[in-house]
Design a protein around this motif. Structure first.
Motif, PDB file in Angstrom:
ATOM      1  N   ASN A   8       0.822  -1.215   0.000  1.00 55.90           N
ATOM      2  CA  ASN A   8       0.000   0.000   0.000  1.00 55.90           C
ATOM      3  C   ASN A   8       0.855   1.263   0.000  1.00 55.90           C
TER       4      ASN A   8
ATOM      5  N   HIS B 267      -6.584  -7.001   4.672  1.00 57.04           N
ATOM      6  CA  HIS B 267      -6.531  -6.070   5.785  1.00 57.04           C
ATOM      7  C   HIS B 267      -5.784  -6.705   6.934  1.00 57.04           C
TER       8      HIS B 267
ATOM      9  N   LYS C  91      -3.987   0.568  10.319  1.00 59.89           N
ATOM     10  CA  LYS C  91      -5.191   1.394  10.243  1.00 59.89           C
ATOM     11  C   LYS C  91      -5.819   1.220   8.871  1.00 59.89           C
ATOM     12  N   LYS C  92      -7.085   0.865   8.853  1.00 56.91           N
ATOM     13  CA  LYS C  92      -7.757   0.563   7.592  1.00 56.91           C
ATOM     14  C   LYS C  92      -7.942   1.820   6.737  1.00 56.91           C
ATOM     15  N   LYS C  93      -8.143   2.987   7.347  1.00 56.70           N
ATOM     16  CA  LYS C  93      -8.454   4.174   6.550  1.00 56.70           C
ATOM     17  C   LYS C  93      -7.331   4.562   5.589  1.00 56.70           C
ATOM     18  N   SER C  94      -6.090   4.202   5.926  1.00 60.05           N
ATOM     19  CA  SER C  94      -4.975   4.542   5.038  1.00 60.05           C
ATOM     20  C   SER C  94      -4.780   3.474   3.952  1.00 60.05           C
TER      21      SER C  94
ATOM     22  N   ASP D 268      -8.301   0.363  -1.507  1.00 66.02           N
ATOM     23  CA  ASP D 268      -9.164  -0.766  -1.838  1.00 66.02           C
ATOM     24  C   ASP D 268      -8.322  -1.951  -2.334  1.00 66.02           C
TER      25      ASP D 268
ATOM     26  N   TYR E 198      -3.341   8.865  -1.916  1.00 63.92           N
ATOM     27  CA  TYR E 198      -2.489   9.237  -0.781  1.00 63.92           C
ATOM     28  C   TYR E 198      -2.270  10.739  -0.602  1.00 63.92           C
TER      29      TYR E 198
END
Length: 192
Positions: free
Chosen positions: A11, A40, A45-48, A51, A191
């Protein structure tokens, strides 16, 4: 055929990931390295996290010119949170003629004894460990273990976190990413 599984959120995927994967494919006894995109990680942290399909696309783009490197979305259809031991069982069932091995950084080996069913993994699979600069010590029970193979891959101290931060701050991080990955991130304004 011997396949090394290199897990990560990727990511985004960067040249550090590619360097390690390609080193393993070219300089060890592995025939291929599959970059397994993790949906995941409960520790992140999932928000960063982009998809799943955006991250698999970046991995596909990054490995396109490397015949020994493949992308894998095998974990996308597994119940979450997923554990490596389950992924290995699914892959073994789907590809019975392949011998799967794990690729992990030395930092992950330090916490390996905390993984779900780590004893089963160690009993059934080889683990290829690449060096990382990190705190703490590897459990002595893993020293000279017959299933753990330390590989003298280059030490890559580049992180996706650093790259995301650089993009957010408007820095030119292009040399740290495969060109196709940078192009996609830039087009999609990820990002920022």
């Amino acid at each position: 055929m011997k396949v090394g599984l290199y897990f990560g959120t990727f990511n985004p995927i960067h040249i550090g990931h590619l360097t390690i994967a390609n080193y393993m494919a070219e300089f060890s006894d592995l025939d291929e390295v599959w970059m397994v995109v993790t949906p995941h990680n409960p520790l992140k942290k999932k928000k960063s996290l982009l998809d799943n399909y955006q991250r698999i696309r970046m991995v596909e783009d990054a490995v396109e010119d490397y015949p020994k490197l493949k992308s894998s979305s095998v974990e996308f259809n597994l119940p979450q949170p997923n554990y490596t031991v389950k992924t290995l069982a699914v892959l073994e069932e789907k590809y019975p003629t392949k011998e799967f091995c794990l690729i992990m950084g030395e930092d992950n080996l330090k916490n390996f004894h905390k993984w779900k069913n780590y004893e089963v993994i160690l009993e059934r699979y080889h683990i290829y460990v690449y060096p990382r600069i990190s705190e703490g010590k590897v459990e002595t029970r893993f020293d000279n273990h017959p299933k753990i193979k330390k590989v003298a891959a280059p030490i890559m101290e580049l992180s996706s976190t650093f790259i995301r931060k650089g993009i957010k701050e408007g820095k030119d991080i292009r040399p740290m990413l495969p060109q196709s990955v940078w192009k996609y991130i830039d087009e999609m304004s990820f990002y920022r």
